[in-house]
Design a protein around this motif. Sequence first.
Motif, PDB file in Angstrom:
ATOM      1  N   GLU A  64      64.574  71.784  43.087  1.00 36.02           N
ATOM      2  CA  GLU A  64      64.103  71.991  44.448  1.00 36.02           C
ATOM      3  C   GLU A  64      65.260  71.842  45.439  1.00 36.02           C
ATOM      4  O   GLU A  64      66.177  71.038  45.224  1.00 36.02           O
ATOM      5  CB  GLU A  64      62.996  70.987  44.805  1.00 36.02           C
ATOM      6  N   SER A  90      65.859  76.743  55.734  1.00 33.96           N
ATOM      7  CA  SER A  90      65.085  77.620  54.843  1.00 33.96           C
ATOM      8  C   SER A  90      65.906  77.932  53.605  1.00 33.96           C
ATOM      9  O   SER A  90      67.117  78.205  53.692  1.00 33.96           O
ATOM     10  CB  SER A  90      64.713  78.916  55.552  1.00 33.96           C
ATOM     11  N   GLY A  93      64.835  83.298  50.144  1.00 30.44           N
ATOM     12  CA  GLY A  93      63.509  83.871  50.240  1.00 30.44           C
ATOM     13  C   GLY A  93      62.730  83.412  51.443  1.00 30.44           C
ATOM     14  O   GLY A  93      61.584  83.830  51.641  1.00 30.44           O
ATOM     15  N   SER A  95      61.761  80.245  52.126  1.00 29.27           N
ATOM     16  CA  SER A  95      60.905  79.076  51.912  1.00 29.27           C
ATOM     17  C   SER A  95      61.398  77.908  52.764  1.00 29.27           C
ATOM     18  O   SER A  95      62.602  77.651  52.867  1.00 29.27           O
ATOM     19  CB  SER A  95      60.911  78.686  50.435  1.00 29.27           C
ATOM     20  N   LEU A  96      60.473  77.198  53.399  1.00 31.20           N
ATOM     21  CA  LEU A  96      60.812  76.086  54.286  1.00 31.20           C
ATOM     22  C   LEU A  96      61.266  74.883  53.469  1.00 31.20           C
ATOM     23  O   LEU A  96      60.587  74.453  52.535  1.00 31.20           O
ATOM     24  CB  LEU A  96      59.604  75.712  55.147  1.00 31.20           C
TER      25      LEU A  96
END
Length: 272
Positions: A64, A90, A93, A95-96
Amino acid sequence: MTRQPPSLFWRLMAAISLVLMAGAAALAYAAYNYAHTAADDAYDKLLLGAASQISETVRLADGEMTTDIPVSAFETLSVSHQERVFYRVSGPGGSLVTGYPDLDVPRVHYRPGPEPQLWNSTYKDFPIRAAAVWHYVSEPGLAGWVTVVVAQTRDAREALARDLTIRAMLLLGIMSVIALAGSAVAIRYALRPLHRIEDALGARDPNDLTPLDMQVPAEIEELVQAINRFMERLSKRMDSLQGMIADAAHQLRTPITALSAQVDLLHHETVP
């Protein structure tokens, strides 16, 4: 009521004042724009520095994307209690990772790469200045651009721009007053030859029609020559008038003498 004749001094002062006012207005506008540009340049460096510090802390842990945002990244941006700072990190892609979910890079400024992007916008009803930097990560199972967005409200920028503008306007006002006072002195000095001509003519005997002989600037040399030509014509006219009076006196002297003799004879006449 007699109308006061226009003053050359005040005409020149009015013209110079208008020029100074126009120049001061142009310089004030330039100072205002420069102050805002300088404030943006100064705070943009802090904004980009904060975004770069955050991007350097982004790492991959247990599959992650995580980040440990340093406090120092925001300390330099929060120069006042009213100042607000927003951020978003971010992953590839979009994603936060952390931060404000709705703070994103506008499509027109979304250009992943080594070059950062800066733009003005509104966020949560606050006018903001935002910066975005990208950091490419390449890990097993995860590769792409990490986007870091940092935004700051414009309070500090506006305060700095306002302070710079006031200082520039104060300096401009002082310089304008000095320039106006210097212009008044220069105009008084430039008009001195006209006062010398006035004094020279006022001190003359009414019958003195000789040409003026004095050093004057080139701009009023023609005026002195015109006065001399006028006095030359007046002198010739006076000479002609005096000659006519002499001739008339000579012409009248003979009949007056004859008339006087006739009057003397009448005193001795006995026949009525």
